[in-house]
Design an enzyme around this catalytic site. Structure first.
Site, mmCIF file in Angstrom:
data_model
loop_
_atom_site.group_PDB
_atom_site.id
_atom_site.type_symbol
_atom_site.label_atom_id
_atom_site.label_comp_id
_atom_site.label_asym_id
_atom_site.label_seq_id
_atom_site.Cartn_x
_atom_site.Cartn_y
_atom_site.Cartn_z
ATOM 1 C CD GLU A 163 17.223 -52.721 -62.513
ATOM 2 O OE1 GLU A 163 17.135 -53.924 -62.231
ATOM 3 O OE2 GLU A 163 17.682 -51.873 -61.737
ATOM 4 C CG ASN A 205 14.034 -46.313 -64.090
ATOM 5 O OD1 ASN A 205 14.471 -45.172 -64.227
ATOM 6 N ND2 ASN A 205 14.217 -47.028 -62.979
ATOM 7 C CG HIS A 242 22.003 -46.638 -58.726
ATOM 8 N ND1 HIS A 242 21.530 -46.086 -57.555
ATOM 9 C CD2 HIS A 242 20.938 -47.246 -59.299
ATOM 10 C CE1 HIS A 242 20.241 -46.362 -57.436
ATOM 11 N NE2 HIS A 242 19.857 -47.054 -58.482
ATOM 12 C CD GLU A 271 16.253 -46.551 -59.326
ATOM 13 O OE1 GLU A 271 17.177 -47.262 -58.891
ATOM 14 O OE2 GLU A 271 15.240 -47.021 -59.870
ATOM 15 C CG ASP A 273 22.931 -44.157 -55.319
ATOM 16 O OD1 ASP A 273 23.413 -44.451 -56.438
ATOM 17 O OD2 ASP A 273 22.278 -44.968 -54.639
HETATM 18 C C1 XIL Z 1 16.600 -51.161 -54.222
HETATM 19 C C2 XIL Z 1 16.143 -50.665 -52.864
HETATM 20 O O1 XIL Z 1 16.749 -49.418 -52.633
HETATM 21 C C3 XIL Z 1 16.489 -51.645 -51.782
HETATM 22 O O2 XIL Z 1 15.883 -51.252 -50.556
HETATM 23 C C4 XIL Z 1 16.007 -53.039 -52.146
HETATM 24 O O3 XIL Z 1 16.482 -53.957 -51.194
HETATM 25 C C5 XIL Z 1 16.505 -53.440 -53.521
HETATM 26 O O4 XIL Z 1 16.095 -52.467 -54.469
HETATM 27 N N1 XIL Z 1 17.392 -50.241 -59.163
HETATM 28 C C6 XIL Z 1 16.055 -50.053 -58.913
HETATM 29 C C7 XIL Z 1 15.597 -49.944 -57.510
HETATM 30 O O5 XIL Z 1 15.273 -49.895 -59.844
HETATM 31 O O6 XIL Z 1 14.310 -50.450 -57.347
HETATM 32 C C8 XIL Z 1 16.550 -50.593 -56.543
HETATM 33 O O7 XIL Z 1 16.106 -50.309 -55.221
HETATM 34 C C9 XIL Z 1 17.953 -50.116 -56.785
HETATM 35 C C10 XIL Z 1 18.404 -50.450 -58.175
#
Ligand code: XIL
Length: 465
Positions: A163, A205, A242, A271, A273
């Protein structure tokens, strides 16, 4: 030119939506699955991919959780346990109990591990949040070296940097204490990770990098292209994906994945969802990955809806009671109906490293005596395509090259990388850019372009210049 490209991309996006819906509907009725795995992991493996999930260490004692984990998944990402605050809570004191619990569970059940994450502005321990400048740069490099060394040989791919780009229209870096140590912090992080664990794939990422028309996507793309051109050790790009109402799935996602892959990196969905867990959207994501040879795996960010960091959006593949949702069935079917894995390893384009000449170069470099050849792979969809062209030197080195392609009428090039075109329709001459003209004997380089219409065979020919 930029506006033209982006308008063209949104037309492609519209065309894709229709084609995707049609193909999906037909697949259920007409197509006999080429394979019929019964779990996400097995079906993905038949297509040469992994299927992973985020895992929380404290849930590994829950039977209902591990039953699904062990049955369905072939890759695991620790959800929080490998983050900086977890692994180095006090400076120089490393803590690995929870991350090791996940790694050991995964490996003892035949799953691989994505390491997440070595350098990030988020979830920093307090001592790091308070740091700036040289002290922070050194602390970051030490953290990477220590953690990557600790898990050396056990990690499939590391999210080395997470990020680092800003949201919005700037296309530039996010402000953070790490960014303020100097713009080269990302490449320094990758070099430290490579030195510590040379066997792991090293990924950049990020989120909101899924839509090809977004400035943030283009910013990351330009960084990766620059890294590949300069030999910074990067192997893969992770797309968090996401998807929600503010950052929805767009049908140009496939273009994003294939465009990054054309730079010579693997792409991974890291990641996933989807707010509301639309079965159609999940299906499209899987189809997009399977359409890109170098998209080598998909990870969902949790198993059941109640495991999600966004539980109220019910974005995952299993209900909170552990039963499969419609989205699960769509993903499994898309995996089973997908194209088989490539029979040969996809090409890796390594930019030629050119040592500075010790004697003055001739003013006009001699043409490569051994000529060159060009091959093309085309990813065609209704209304558009991405073409990747591989240029291979013959028996002597190239000091420049020109590839000629022929597009059928109605097809137009809208975007290109790593070569300059003479025009955007019909017969086009593509000449090398500054960093890929010199190709050693028998070596290869790649360039690519995107367009609207139908590409056809392109009939590429190559000439040394
Ligand atoms: C999130 C986790 O799922 C949570 O449990 C935590 O509180 C915050 O982080 N991007 C990422 C992940 O790279 O590490 C994040 O994970 C979600 C967004």
């Amino acid at each position: 030119m930029r506006n033209v490209t982006w308008r063209a991309a949104s037309r492609v996006a519209l065309a894709l939506t229709g084609a995707g819906a049609l193909a999906a509907g037909m697949a259920l009725v007409l197509v006999t699955p080429a394979s019929a795995g019964t779990t996400l992991g097995a079906s993905a493996a038949e297509k040469g991919r992994y299927f992973g999930t985020a895992v929380a260490a404290y849930k590994l004692s829950e039977n209902a959780y591990t039953t699904i984990l062990n049955r369905e998944f072939t890759m695991v990402t620790p959800e929080n346990e490998m983050k900086i605050d977890a692994t180095e809570p006090q400076q120089g004191r490393f803590s690995y109990a929870n991350s090791e619990q996940i790694v050991n569970h995964a490996r003892s059940h035949g799953m691989q591990v994505r390491g997440h994450t070595l350098a990030w502005h988020g979830q920093q321990p307090g001592w790091m949040q308070a740091m700036e400048g040289t002290a922070l740069r050194n602390a970051m490099l030490n953290h990477i070296t220590q953690v990557a060394t600790h898990f050396k040989g056990q990690i499939y791919s590391w999210d080395v940097v997470n990020e680092a780009f800003a949201d919005g229209n700037s296309g530039g870096r996010r402000d953070s204490n790490l960014q303020r140590t100097g713009n080269d912090w990302i490449e320094a992080a990758f070099r430290a990770a490579r030195a510590a664990d040379p066997g792991a794939k090293l990924c950049y990422n990020d989120y909101n990098t899924d839509n090809w028309t977004w400035a943030k996507t283009q910013g990351v793309y330009n960084m990766v292209r620059d890294f590949k051109a300069r030999g910074v050790p990067i192997d893969c790009v992770g797309f968090q994906s996401h998807f929600n109402n503010d950052s929805p799935y767009a049908s140009n996602y496939r273009t994003t994945l294939s465009s990054f892959a054309a730079l010579g990196v693997d792409v991974q969905i890291t990641e996933l969802d989807i707010q509301g867990a639309s079965a159609n959207t999940y299906r499209s994501v899987v189809e997009d990955c399977l359409a890109v040879a170098r998209c080598n795996g998909i990870t969902v960010w949790g198993i059941r809806d109640n495991d999600s960091w966004r539980a109220s959006q019910t974005p995952l593949l299993f209900n909170s009671n552990g039963s499969k949702k419609a989205a699960y069935d769509a993903v499994l079917a898309a995996l089973n109906n997908g194209t088989p894995p490539p029979t040969t390893a996809p090409p890796t384009s390594v930019p030629p490293t050119t040592a500075p000449p010790t004697t003055a170069p001739p003013t006009t470099p001699p043409p490569g005596q051994g000529g060159c050849t060009a091959t093309v792979t085309v990813n065609q969809w209704t209304g558009g395509f991405v073409a990747n062209v591989r240029v291979t030197a013959g028996s002597s080195a190239l000091n420049g090259w020109t590839v000629t392609t022929t597009l059928p009428s109605g097809a137009t090039v809208t975007n290109a990388w790593s070569a300059n075109p003479s025009g955007n329709t019909g017969t086009t001459n593509w000449t090398n850019v500054s960093y890929n003209g010199q190709v050693g004997a028998g070596q290869s380089t790649e360039f690519g372009f995107q367009g609207t219409g139908t590409a056809g065979s392109l009939s590429p020919t190559c000439a040394a210049s």
